[in-house]
Design an enzyme around this catalytic site. Sequence first.
Site, mmCIF file in Angstrom:
data_model
loop_
_atom_site.group_PDB
_atom_site.id
_atom_site.type_symbol
_atom_site.label_atom_id
_atom_site.label_comp_id
_atom_site.label_asym_id
_atom_site.label_seq_id
_atom_site.Cartn_x
_atom_site.Cartn_y
_atom_site.Cartn_z
ATOM 1 C CB ALA A 52 -0.875 -0.014 1.246
ATOM 2 C CD GLU B 206 -2.486 -7.342 3.222
ATOM 3 O OE1 GLU B 206 -2.116 -6.199 2.887
ATOM 4 O OE2 GLU B 206 -3.103 -7.574 4.279
ATOM 5 N N GLY C 134 0.444 -4.904 1.023
ATOM 6 C CA GLY C 134 -0.766 -4.945 0.198
ATOM 7 C C GLY C 134 -0.543 -5.644 -1.141
HETATM 8 N N1 COA Z 1 4.603 3.029 -0.649
HETATM 9 C C1 COA Z 1 4.990 4.176 -1.219
HETATM 10 N N2 COA Z 1 6.108 4.301 -1.966
HETATM 11 C C2 COA Z 1 6.838 3.197 -2.147
HETATM 12 C C3 COA Z 1 6.499 1.953 -1.572
HETATM 13 C C4 COA Z 1 5.322 1.904 -0.801
HETATM 14 N N3 COA Z 1 4.894 0.764 -0.232
HETATM 15 N N4 COA Z 1 7.450 1.052 -1.920
HETATM 16 C C5 COA Z 1 8.344 1.699 -2.682
HETATM 17 N N5 COA Z 1 7.985 2.990 -2.824
HETATM 18 C C6 COA Z 1 8.682 4.059 -3.577
HETATM 19 C C7 COA Z 1 9.899 4.570 -2.825
HETATM 20 O O1 COA Z 1 9.520 5.540 -1.862
HETATM 21 C C8 COA Z 1 10.701 5.145 -3.971
HETATM 22 O O2 COA Z 1 10.137 6.388 -4.326
HETATM 23 P P1 COA Z 1 11.102 7.689 -4.621
HETATM 24 O O3 COA Z 1 11.982 7.251 -5.766
HETATM 25 O O4 COA Z 1 10.136 8.772 -4.968
HETATM 26 O O5 COA Z 1 11.871 7.906 -3.358
HETATM 27 C C9 COA Z 1 10.431 4.186 -5.114
HETATM 28 O O6 COA Z 1 9.215 3.530 -4.774
HETATM 29 C C10 COA Z 1 11.518 3.144 -5.292
HETATM 30 O O7 COA Z 1 11.700 2.454 -4.056
HETATM 31 P P2 COA Z 1 13.118 2.291 -3.311
HETATM 32 O O8 COA Z 1 12.856 2.082 -1.859
HETATM 33 O O9 COA Z 1 14.027 3.414 -3.709
HETATM 34 O O10 COA Z 1 13.634 0.945 -4.006
HETATM 35 P P3 COA Z 1 14.671 -0.097 -3.375
HETATM 36 O O11 COA Z 1 15.041 -1.009 -4.486
HETATM 37 O O12 COA Z 1 15.759 0.616 -2.671
HETATM 38 O O13 COA Z 1 13.841 -0.910 -2.266
HETATM 39 C C11 COA Z 1 11.909 -2.079 -1.399
HETATM 40 C C12 COA Z 1 12.772 -1.747 -2.640
HETATM 41 C C13 COA Z 1 10.674 -2.834 -1.910
HETATM 42 C C14 COA Z 1 12.714 -2.975 -0.461
HETATM 43 C C15 COA Z 1 11.504 -0.787 -0.669
HETATM 44 O O14 COA Z 1 10.959 0.090 -1.625
HETATM 45 C C16 COA Z 1 10.506 -0.990 0.428
HETATM 46 O O15 COA Z 1 10.844 -1.474 1.487
HETATM 47 N N6 COA Z 1 9.235 -0.582 0.194
HETATM 48 C C17 COA Z 1 8.203 -0.616 1.201
HETATM 49 C C18 COA Z 1 7.697 -2.025 1.403
HETATM 50 C C19 COA Z 1 6.645 -2.038 2.462
HETATM 51 O O16 COA Z 1 6.888 -1.810 3.646
HETATM 52 N N7 COA Z 1 5.421 -2.362 2.047
HETATM 53 C C20 COA Z 1 4.310 -2.527 2.948
HETATM 54 C C21 COA Z 1 3.527 -1.300 3.016
HETATM 55 S S1 COA Z 1 2.153 -1.522 4.102
#
Ligand code: COA
Length: 260
Positions: free
Chosen positions: A66, A115, A112
């Site tokens: 999400a 999910e 999400g």
């Molecule tokens: N919500 C909002 N934005 C998200 C997102 C999320 N769940 N997951 C990734 N993004 C965005 C990042 O903020 C980033 O945006 P930006 O370039 O404007 O800063 C972009 O997507 C790329 O993500 P980034 O974190 O730079 O990639 P990465 O390869 O370093 O890491 C993940 C990948 C998946 C490990 C990391 O993005 C992450 O942990 N995301 C959240 C996962 C999460 O907790 N999901 C559950 C939500 S309830």
Amino acid sequence: MDYENIYIEEENHLATVFINRPKKLNALNRQTIAELSNAFQELDEDANIKVILLTGVGEKAFVAGADISEFASFSVEQGRTLAAQGQNELFDAVEKMGTPVIAAVNGFALGGGLELAMSCHFRVASENAKMGLPEVSLGVIPGYGGTQRLPQLVGKGRAMEIIMTAGMIDAQKALSYGLVNHVVTLEELLPTCKKLASRISNNSSVAIKHAINAVNAGYSYDVDGYQVEINAFGTCFGTKDFKEGTTAFLEKRKADFPGS
Ligand code: COA
């Protein structure tokens, strides 16, 4: 409805829904959830569409969760509404669809995102896919059905570990857990799903709809799944598809189901 965050490709009886926010790793914001909800409802009502695939655009993510930026400042009431609306509009709705939905998990499926993949009727993953429910690392819990569907798919102990550690499992582990049915290369992901879809679409869509409903009934606390199965089994005997399927078998030819 014009879509901004998703697009749909249709060929023969198959529709592929692409979640298209690759720069945000296809994170589900409100608009994307609304667009998906609308698209699934329309596709489910389209008699020409027999199978739906759901995947993410890009080589990195199915859906990374999400959209955290949207709910970071929510109150208790807003949090509850977010989960209730999302479950009702999209996650439960996908699970209950009469048209089979296959998730083609092409990368991260987190929070999400996992999910949503679990709401689909089954999942195929690419080798690079990583799955997890990291919500407790954010101080919240899965809110789109994850605490319910993950134990159903992998068992309670494994689900507890995945949820409590907030870690990710790779595609092979997901396969060994039964969370995904197949693991293939990224290049082979959509072709593999399309082959499965083609096999499904040769069968009676009416019978498949009843089968989905009967399987789901077994996971509803207030419904007797066996009774649902008995009723649906009987209902099938009144369909044109049943007449065609049994007649084709007896005439030693391939069935051509009318879908009614
Ligand atoms: N919500 C909002 N934005 C998200 C997102 C999320 N769940 N997951 C990734 N993004 C965005 C990042 O903020 C980033 O945006 P930006 O370039 O404007 O800063 C972009 O997507 C790329 O993500 P980034 O974190 O730079 O990639 P990465 O390869 O370093 O890491 C993940 C990948 C998946 C490990 C990391 O993005 C992450 O942990 N995301 C959240 C996962 C999460 O907790 N999901 C559950 C939500 S309830």
